[in-house]
Design an enzyme around this catalytic site. Structure first.
Site, PDB file in Angstrom:
ATOM      1  N   CYS A 272      -1.409  48.014  14.555  1.00 12.21           N
ATOM      2  CA  CYS A 272       0.012  48.389  14.629  1.00 12.21           C
ATOM      3  C   CYS A 272       0.911  47.191  14.909  1.00 12.21           C
ATOM      4  CB  CYS A 272       0.214  49.477  15.666  1.00 12.21           C
ATOM      5  SG  CYS A 272      -0.163  48.977  17.361  1.00 12.21           S
TER       6      CYS A 272
ATOM      7  N   ASP B 286      -6.061  47.823  18.358  1.00 12.54           N
ATOM      8  CA  ASP B 286      -4.770  47.585  19.013  1.00 12.54           C
ATOM      9  C   ASP B 286      -5.028  46.629  20.174  1.00 12.54           C
ATOM     10  OD1 ASP B 286      -2.132  47.819  19.892  1.00 12.54           O
ATOM     11  OD2 ASP B 286      -2.372  49.831  20.725  1.00 12.54           O
TER      12      ASP B 286
ATOM     13  N   ARG C 221      11.616  55.369  23.421  1.00  8.21           N
ATOM     14  CA  ARG C 221      10.371  54.647  23.750  1.00  8.21           C
ATOM     15  C   ARG C 221      10.299  54.583  25.268  1.00  8.21           C
ATOM     16  NH1 ARG C 221       7.621  49.265  21.294  1.00  8.21           N
ATOM     17  NH2 ARG C 221       7.040  50.865  19.806  1.00  8.21           N
TER      18      ARG C 221
ATOM     19  N   HIS D 240       1.777  57.483  19.932  1.00  9.73           N
ATOM     20  CA  HIS D 240       2.666  56.667  19.085  1.00  9.73           C
ATOM     21  C   HIS D 240       2.659  57.272  17.672  1.00  9.73           C
ATOM     22  CE1 HIS D 240       5.081  53.459  17.804  1.00  9.73           C
ATOM     23  NE2 HIS D 240       4.259  52.440  17.886  1.00  9.73           N
TER      24      HIS D 240
ATOM     25  N   GLN E  22       3.989  55.401  14.378  1.00  8.88           N
ATOM     26  CA  GLN E  22       3.082  54.393  13.840  1.00  8.88           C
ATOM     27  C   GLN E  22       2.016  55.048  12.956  1.00  8.88           C
ATOM     28  OE1 GLN E  22       3.179  50.843  14.443  1.00  8.88           O
ATOM     29  NE2 GLN E  22       1.826  50.976  12.666  1.00  8.88           N
TER      30      GLN E  22
ATOM     31  N   ARG F 103       6.681  51.302   8.406  1.00  6.91           N
ATOM     32  CA  ARG F 103       7.405  51.947   9.511  1.00  6.91           C
ATOM     33  C   ARG F 103       8.791  52.362   9.020  1.00  6.91           C
ATOM     34  NH1 ARG F 103       6.036  50.982  14.788  1.00  6.91           N
ATOM     35  NH2 ARG F 103       7.569  52.624  15.173  1.00  6.91           N
TER      36      ARG F 103
HETATM   37  N1  NVA Z   1      -0.691  50.234  22.672  1.00  7.59           N
HETATM   38  C1  NVA Z   1       0.423  49.332  22.542  1.00  7.59           C
HETATM   39  C2  NVA Z   1       1.139  49.584  21.252  1.00  7.59           C
HETATM   40  C3  NVA Z   1       2.316  48.668  20.997  1.00  7.59           C
HETATM   41  C4  NVA Z   1       3.040  48.983  19.719  1.00  7.59           C
HETATM   42  C5  NVA Z   1       1.356  49.498  23.738  1.00  7.59           C
HETATM   43  O1  NVA Z   1       1.573  50.640  24.171  1.00  7.59           O
HETATM   44  O2  NVA Z   1       1.827  48.487  24.270  1.00  7.59           O
HETATM   45  N1   CP Z   2       3.947  48.700  16.347  1.00  2.02           N
HETATM   46  C1   CP Z   2       5.063  48.784  17.086  1.00  2.02           C
HETATM   47  O1   CP Z   2       5.461  49.860  17.550  1.00  2.02           O
HETATM   48  O2   CP Z   2       5.729  47.609  17.228  1.00  2.02           O
HETATM   49  P1   CP Z   2       6.957  47.310  18.212  1.00  2.02           P
HETATM   50  O3   CP Z   2       6.417  47.360  19.625  1.00  2.02           O
HETATM   51  O4   CP Z   2       7.413  45.948  17.805  1.00  2.02           O
HETATM   52  O5   CP Z   2       8.013  48.353  18.009  1.00  2.02           O
END
Ligand code: NVA
Ligand code: CP
Length: 305
Positions: free
Chosen positions: A259, A219, A104, A131, A134, A287
């Site tokens: 998500c 989101d 990540r 992502h 997801q 997930r």
């Molecule tokens: N768009 C959000 C998704 C979090 C799971 C982010 O990148 O923070």
């Molecule tokens: N939706 C998602 O990726 O959640 P987290 O940021 O908790 O991993």
């Protein structure tokens, strides 16, 4: 043999993605029946997190354990990667000891660089661009509740962010129409839009986007790494809150997904997650199942002596 990675939905064929979704559903049923299924005994997944996470960390870690393997959490703060060890060097070393790596991160390029120097599969656990894990869970959730998504209409409301880009790729690969409603200046990257062609439509009007849609998704308005823009974003996205009334304009059988984590009172109304059309808890649980299917697909089981 070349190593398979999962950095984006485009790393699999449409048929493979449908297989993964079907396998996620099977693995969920196996787990619900209490059946032990441990094809990845002795396999180890490294998980590099440069951003926070609840679902992604838990689902990969629990998933590996349930498949008979192990997962190691590596925060960039505590590894030499966080102190500037080059990504290619880190990839060479880490992939010599691990059977898969989940990352990540911020720049998507970090993932592609790591993958280019990795001997083992690399999985995108979220980048600034995409992502895809997801989306596997979202698609599994739709298939479970409504069957194949081919030919359906999906509305994306809000930011043209990493989730939105992954929805664009899913529309291409699984053959559905995607209508995106976003404010000016917050459109998805044109590179994704151009490739998707007329399967993806852009509007400024959330009502137009949700009209007769079978799935509505949104989101947060401020993604990780954009915290300094929060005030500006709150103002720009105000007309894009998803409410029960907005969903009333969709198809009667519409599903709502997010998500998570969600900000009640911002991108969704305070009670939207309690609406019977919301399937966010199934989506979050999926997930686990969807990524177990992915791990099983990418990581080779040990050879028996
Ligand atoms: N768009 C959000 C998704 C979090 C799971 C982010 O990148 O923070
Ligand atoms: N939706 C998602 O990726 O959640 P987290 O940021 O908790 O991993």
């Amino acid at each position: 043999m070349t190593v398979r990675h999962f950095l984006s939905f485009m790393d699999c064929s449409s048929a493979e993605l449908r297989q993964l979704i079907a396998r996620g559903i099977e693995l969920k049923a196996l787990r619900n029946r209490g059946v032990l299924h441990e094809p990845l005994r002795n396999r180890v997944l490294g998980m590099i997190f440069e951003k926070a996470s609840t679902r992604t960390r838990l689902s990969f870690e629990a998933g590996m354990i349930q498949l008979g393997g192990q997962a190691i959490f590596l925060s960039s703060r505590d590894t030499q990667l966080g102190r500037g060890e080059p990504v290619p060097d880190s990839a060479r070393v880490m992939s010599s000891m691990l059977d898969g790596v989940m990352i990540r991160t911020y720049a998507h390029e970090m993932l592609t660089t790591f993958a280019a120097h990795s001997q083992v599969p690399v999985i995108n656990g979220l980048s600034d661009d995409l992502h895809p894990c997801q989306l596997l869970a979202d698609m599994q959730t739709f298939f479970e509740h409504r069957g194949d998504i081919r030919g359906k209409t999906v509305a994306w409301i809000g930011d043209g962010n990493n989730m939105c880009n992954s929805y664009i790729e899913a529309a291409e690969q699984l053959d559905f129409t995607l209508r995106i409603a976003c404010p000016e200046g917050y459109e998805p990257n044109p590179r994704f839009l151009e490739r998707a062609g007329d399967r993806v439509q852009l509007t400024r009007d959330p009502r137009e986007a949700v009209a007769q849609a079978h799935l509505v998704s949104t989101d947060v308005w401020t993604s990780m790494g954009q915290e300094e823009e929060t005030r500006l974003r709150l103002a720009a996205f105000k007309p894009y809150q998803v409410t029960a009334e907005l969903l009333d304009g969709a198809a009667p059988e519409v599903l709502f997904m997010h998500c998570l984590p969600a900000h009640r009172g911002e991108e969704i109304s305070h009670t939207l997650l309690d609406d019977p059309r919301a399937v966010v808890w199934d989506e979050a649980e999926n997930r686990l199942h969807a990524q177990k299917a992915l791990l099983e697909f990418l990581i080779k089981p040990p050879l028996h002596a």
